[in-house]
Motif scaffolding. Structure first.
Motif, mmCIF file in Angstrom:
data_model
loop_
_atom_site.group_PDB
_atom_site.id
_atom_site.type_symbol
_atom_site.label_atom_id
_atom_site.label_comp_id
_atom_site.label_asym_id
_atom_site.label_seq_id
_atom_site.Cartn_x
_atom_site.Cartn_y
_atom_site.Cartn_z
ATOM 1 N N LYS A 274 0.839 -1.202 0.000
ATOM 2 C CA LYS A 274 0.000 0.000 0.000
ATOM 3 C C LYS A 274 0.874 1.253 0.000
ATOM 4 N N THR A 275 1.918 1.245 0.849
ATOM 5 C CA THR A 275 2.824 2.393 0.892
ATOM 6 C C THR A 275 3.537 2.572 -0.442
ATOM 7 N N LEU A 276 4.000 1.459 -1.032
ATOM 8 C CA LEU A 276 4.698 1.554 -2.318
ATOM 9 C C LEU A 276 3.765 2.040 -3.420
ATOM 10 N N ASN A 277 2.501 1.573 -3.384
ATOM 11 C CA ASN A 277 1.536 2.020 -4.390
ATOM 12 C C ASN A 277 1.295 3.522 -4.290
ATOM 13 N N ASP A 278 1.310 4.045 -3.051
ATOM 14 C CA ASP A 278 1.127 5.491 -2.863
ATOM 15 C C ASP A 278 2.279 6.286 -3.484
ATOM 16 N N LEU A 279 3.424 5.630 -3.651
ATOM 17 C CA LEU A 279 4.589 6.266 -4.275
ATOM 18 C C LEU A 279 4.671 5.975 -5.775
ATOM 19 N N GLY A 280 3.644 5.304 -6.291
ATOM 20 C CA GLY A 280 3.637 4.953 -7.711
ATOM 21 C C GLY A 280 4.500 3.743 -8.030
#
Length: 499
Positions: free
Chosen positions: A169-175
Motif C-alpha cells: 500500500k505504501t509503495l503504491n502510494d509512491l507509484g
C-alpha cells in the motif's frame, strides 16, 4: 529592512546604520584566528580582514532581522568552497572589534567564560543542510550497523526479503506497484537485499500537488523486523563539506572522491549509537551522489582479475581502498591490456579506472569490471531507461527493441538499438538490423515523424502543417491539418529595390 537593503549594505557598509546591522566574524579552524568577513570571491573562497578599527569600513554587515539573516546565511553558506573549515559568529556592529578580541583570547587560552561568549554569538549551519546531513547519516548508519547484501557476491537464489512482507500500500502510494517493479526488472534485485541499479521514478500525491522525483530503491528491516522501503534520492552533488561519522574530508579526500568516486584510503568512522570505531572505505554512489561507507571486514578481493593472479601485497593494496595498476590482463577479445583497479564501496566489487584521456583504444573500449561485471555500457538511450532484461541483451551485443522514445516535440516513437563495441555507444535503427523473429510492429513508419519533429527536415505532404507529426503519420490525418495544407500561400515579398 529588506533583502535589497542588506545587499546594498554589503556593497557599501558605511551607508548602513550600525544600530540595525550585525557583523559576521569567522574563526579559521586551521589558522586558529578570529577575523571579520568581507565577502566570498568567484571561486568560493572566503574573504576576510583583521577585526580592528582600521578595517571597520570593510566589514560585511548583515540585517539583524531573523528571517532575512537566515536567508542570507543559507545563500552565503552555499557559495563557500569549504564551509566546514570555518566557524561563524554574528555580533552587533558597534561591538564587533571588542568581541573579536575576546574571542581570540578564548581561541588562544580557553576558559568557561570565553566558551560562553563564543556559544552566544555562533551561527550554526543552515537547517536544510543539517536535514540533508541527517538523511545521509541515517542511511549510512544502516551500512555501519549491519551488512548489506552485495550484488557481486549474493547467491543467485538467496533472497533476504519476501514479496509478501512488503507494505505494498505504501509503495503504491509512491507509484511503485509490484507490476511496475517487475516490469522494470528490479524486483529480484530488491528481494536479494541490494539497491536497484537504475533510478526509479517515484511520486507523492498531496491532493493539491504531486511531487515527482527519481531514486535508487532498497529494502531494509526496521527495529521491529518489518520490511521497509529505503529511498536513496538524487542529490545535486555529494556532501563533502560536513563531518561524515566523525571523519572530516581532507582536500585530497574530496579530490579523489570527485575524480574517481573512491576516497582511496581506510578511515575510522564512529557508529553514533555505540561509539564503535569502524575501519571503513568511502565511495560516491554515481547515480545519486550519496556518500557510501563500507566496513573493511566486508571487502572481498578476488584471487584473480582478468587472468592476472594477485599476490598478497596487491590484495592488501585493494583491501586498503587504494588504486592498483595491473598489467597483462586479458580482454574478451583475448588481447592484453593494462588499467588501474580499485574497490568501490557502493558497488561492492573491484572496478576498472581507465584513463579516459589515454589514447589506448583498447582500454577505452573495455566494457567489464575487474570481476567480469558490466561497467561502462550505457543504461539509458535518449532518456529512456533500459530494463534489466533489455540491458543484459544490449551489453551482450544483441539487438534490443525500445518503445516509448520521445522526439523533440513530445511525440512517441520506437526502434532498435545495438551496442557498437568500438565506440561503446548505441547504434539506432528504425528497422531491426538483424531481422530477428520479433513480430513487433516495425518502426519504419516513424521515420517521417522523427525526421520532421526532431531533425528539422521537411515532408512534402505535410510541410504546411503547424502541429508535430504523430507516429506513423506521413500525411494530414484530420480536417484541420488538411485545411492548413490546402490553404493558399501568400506570395513571397519582392526583393526589388524601390524607385
Amino acid at each position: 529592512m529588506d533583502e535589497q537593503t542588506t545587499e546594498q549594505a554589503q556593497q557599501n557598509p558605511q551607508t548602513y546604520p550600525e544600530q540595525l546591522s550585525d557583523v559576521l566574524l569567522v574563526m579559521d579552524k586551521e589558522k586558529k584566528k578570529i577575523q571579520a568577513v568581507t565577502g566570498v570571491d568567484e571561486n568560493g573562497n572566503l574573504k576576510t580582514v583583521d577585526a580592528n578599527k582600521k578595517n571597520q569600513s570593510q566589514f560585511m554587515r548583515v540585517d539583524k532581522s531573523g528571517d532575512l539573516f537566515s536567508n542570507f546565511f543559507s545563500n552565503f553558506w552555499r557559495q563557500l568552497k569549504d564551509p566546514t573549515r570555518f566557524s561563524f559568529f554574528k555580533v552587533a556592529a558597534p561591538e564587533a572589534v571588542e568581541t573579536a578580541k575576546e574571542m581570540q583570547k578564548q581561541v588562544d587560552a580557553p576558559t568557561k567564560e570565553g566558551e560562553a561568549v563564543m556559544a552566544k554569538h555562533e551561527v550554526k549551519e543552515p537547517k536544510e543542510q543539517q536535514q540533508e546531513n541527517k538523511k545521509d547519516m541515517e542511511t549510512t548508519q544502516e551500512t555501519l550497523a549491519k551488512p548489506e547484501t552485495s550484488q557481486a557476491t549474493a547467491p543467485a537464489n538467496d533472497n533476504r526479503f519476501k514479496a509478501e512482507d512488503i507494505d505494498w500500500k505504501t509503495l503504491n502510494d509512491l507509484g511503485l506497484s509490484r507490476e511496475r517493479l517487475e516490469k522494470a526488472g528490479v524486483m529480484d534485485t530488491l528481494l536479494k537485499g541490494y539497491k536497484t541499479n537504475i533510478l526509479m521514478p517515484i511520486s507523492v500525491n498531496f491532493g493539491t500537488a504531486v511531487i515527482r522525483s527519481e531514486a535508487r530503491l532498497g529494502l531494509q528491516s526496521d527495529a521491529n523486523g518489518n520490511t521497509v522501503l529505503a529511498i536513496h534520492g538524487v542529490r545535486k552533488e555529494p556532501n563533502l563539506n560536513t563531518a561524515f561519522f566523525g571523519h572530516e574530508f581532507s582536500k585530497e579526500d574530496r579530490e579523489n572522491l570527485l575524480a574517481s568516486g573512491n576516497m582511496g584510503r581506510v578511515v575510522d568512522l564512529t557508529n553514533p549509537k555505540t561509539g564503535e570505531k569502524i575501519p571503513s572505505i568511502i565511495s560516491i554512489d554515481k547515480l545519486t551522489n550519496e556518500v557510501i561507507a563500507l566496513r573493511t571486514e566486508w571487502i572481498k578481493i578476488p584471487d584473480e582479475i582478468k587472468g592476472v593472479k594477485l599476490n598478497e601485497e596487491q590484495k592488501q593494496t585493494l583491501l586498503e581502498g587504494k588504486p592498483l595498476y595491473l598489467e597483462g590482463m586479458i580482454s574478451k577479445k583475448d588481447e592484453a591490456f593494462a588499467a588501474n583497479v580499485q574497490y568501490n564501496a557502493d558497488k561492492r566489487y573491484v572496478e576498472f579506472l581507465f584513463d579516459r584521456s589515454n589514447n589506448n583504444k583498447q582500454s577505452q573500449n573495455q566494457q567489464t569490471t575487474a570481476q567480469g561485471q558490466s561497467q561502462d555500457v550505457p543504461r539509458t538511450f535518449r532518456g529512456k531507461e533500459l530494463t534489466d532484461q533489455q540491458y543484459n541483451k544490449f551489453k551482450e551485443g544483441q539487438t534490443v527493441y525500445v518503445d516509448g522514445l520521445i522526439d523533440k516535440k513530445g511525440e512517441k516513437y520506437q526502434g532498435y538499438i545495438t551496442l557498437n563495441k568500438e565506440t561503446g555507444k548505441a547504434a539506432f535503427s528504425f528497422t531491426n538490423p538483424d531481422k530477428l523473429k520479433d513480430k513487433i510492429q516495425p518502426a519504419e513508419a516513424n521515420k517521417t515523424q522523427v525526421a520532421v519533429n526532431s531533425e528539422g527536415k521537411t515532408n512534402e505532404a505535410t510541410k504546411h502543417i503547424n502541429e508535430p507529426l504523430k507516429p506513423k503519420q506521413q500525411a494530414p490525418d484530420n480536417k484541420k491539418q488538411q485545411q492548413q495544407e490546402d490553404a493558399p500561400k501568400a506570395p513571397a515579398k519582392s526583393r526589388g529595390r524601390k524607385i
